[in-house]
Design an enzyme around this catalytic site. Sequence first.
Site, PDB file in Angstrom:
ATOM      1  N   GLY A 172      -6.261   2.385   7.434  1.00 16.63           N
ATOM      2  CA  GLY A 172      -4.828   2.546   7.636  1.00 16.63           C
ATOM      3  C   GLY A 172      -4.499   2.913   9.080  1.00 16.63           C
ATOM      4  N   ASP A 192       0.819  -1.206   0.000  1.00 14.47           N
ATOM      5  CA  ASP A 192       0.000   0.000   0.000  1.00 14.47           C
ATOM      6  C   ASP A 192       0.856   1.261   0.000  1.00 14.47           C
ATOM      7  OD1 ASP A 192      -2.242  -1.546  -0.004  1.00 14.47           O
ATOM      8  OD2 ASP A 192      -2.854  -1.102   2.054  1.00 14.47           O
TER       9      ASP A 192
END
Length: 292
Positions: free
Chosen positions: A189, A74
């Site tokens: 996140g 990511d």
Amino acid sequence: MKIAIYSRGLEENQHQEINLLLKELIQHDVEPVFFQDFFNKFYSAVDFKTKYSTFNSSADLDDSIDCMISLGGDGTLLDTVTLVRDKGTPVLGINYGRLGFLATIGKGELQTAVEALVNRTYVIDKRTLIHLDANIPLFGDIPYALNEFTLLKKDSSSMIKIHTYLNGEFLNTYWADGLIVATPTGSTGYSLSCNGPVVFPDSGSFVITPVAPHNLNIRPIVVPDDTIISFEVEGRTDGFLCTLDSRREIVTKEIQLAVRKEDFGINLIRLNENNFLQTLRNKLSWGLDVRN
């Protein structure tokens, strides 16, 4: 067809996957355009049998680029956001990292992914960006992020006070190690690791999540993404960390900061069968309870 390829770099045992990717691109008459630093790391280990080119910065990516492939995790895909900018170029993340909420395509799905790109049988997910306004220049010409904006104490200093306002109206003073403002994409996140909620990508919201708050009655909240969120910071030290995704700046308490929704977004590519609910179940191991 031209496809840009970005990566921070792969391990030596992953060079075979690069060869497999190139093989698929050659079969479909696709010209790869490699990020120069990445290209320099692997070119001697790869057998090139096709036309290719390289790029060094966002300025080198013109309208001839049909899409961009991010090879990594990511964090690597977040880097591509600084390259694509407002061009609208679709981005496909192939996961060579660990968890992978954004780079959701497995490296074993290279053939399927390339075929989807060539035939344009993919789905575009439009993702919101968060924009930072400040009274001094910060983050050059890339003052935006896909995941989150944060204000954090520096190193081992004492907790800080962050006075927070919504459209000019006082919300709260956070006594904490820091504060996160996450987009829906960023809700899985840093915000998630601080007990923030999971928010669907198209929910049209921001998540405000404190980092280690001193007041136990403080909880993350969700606000509409047409809200302007502004801050004043106090602390015993002069320097604080201000971040946009993985990029950071040191700021002083005299700084004036506000975040809002960016005027443009990012187009993420997903394969038809790989939606957000499936990603949640796979990455968070939901539904695996033996009692189900």
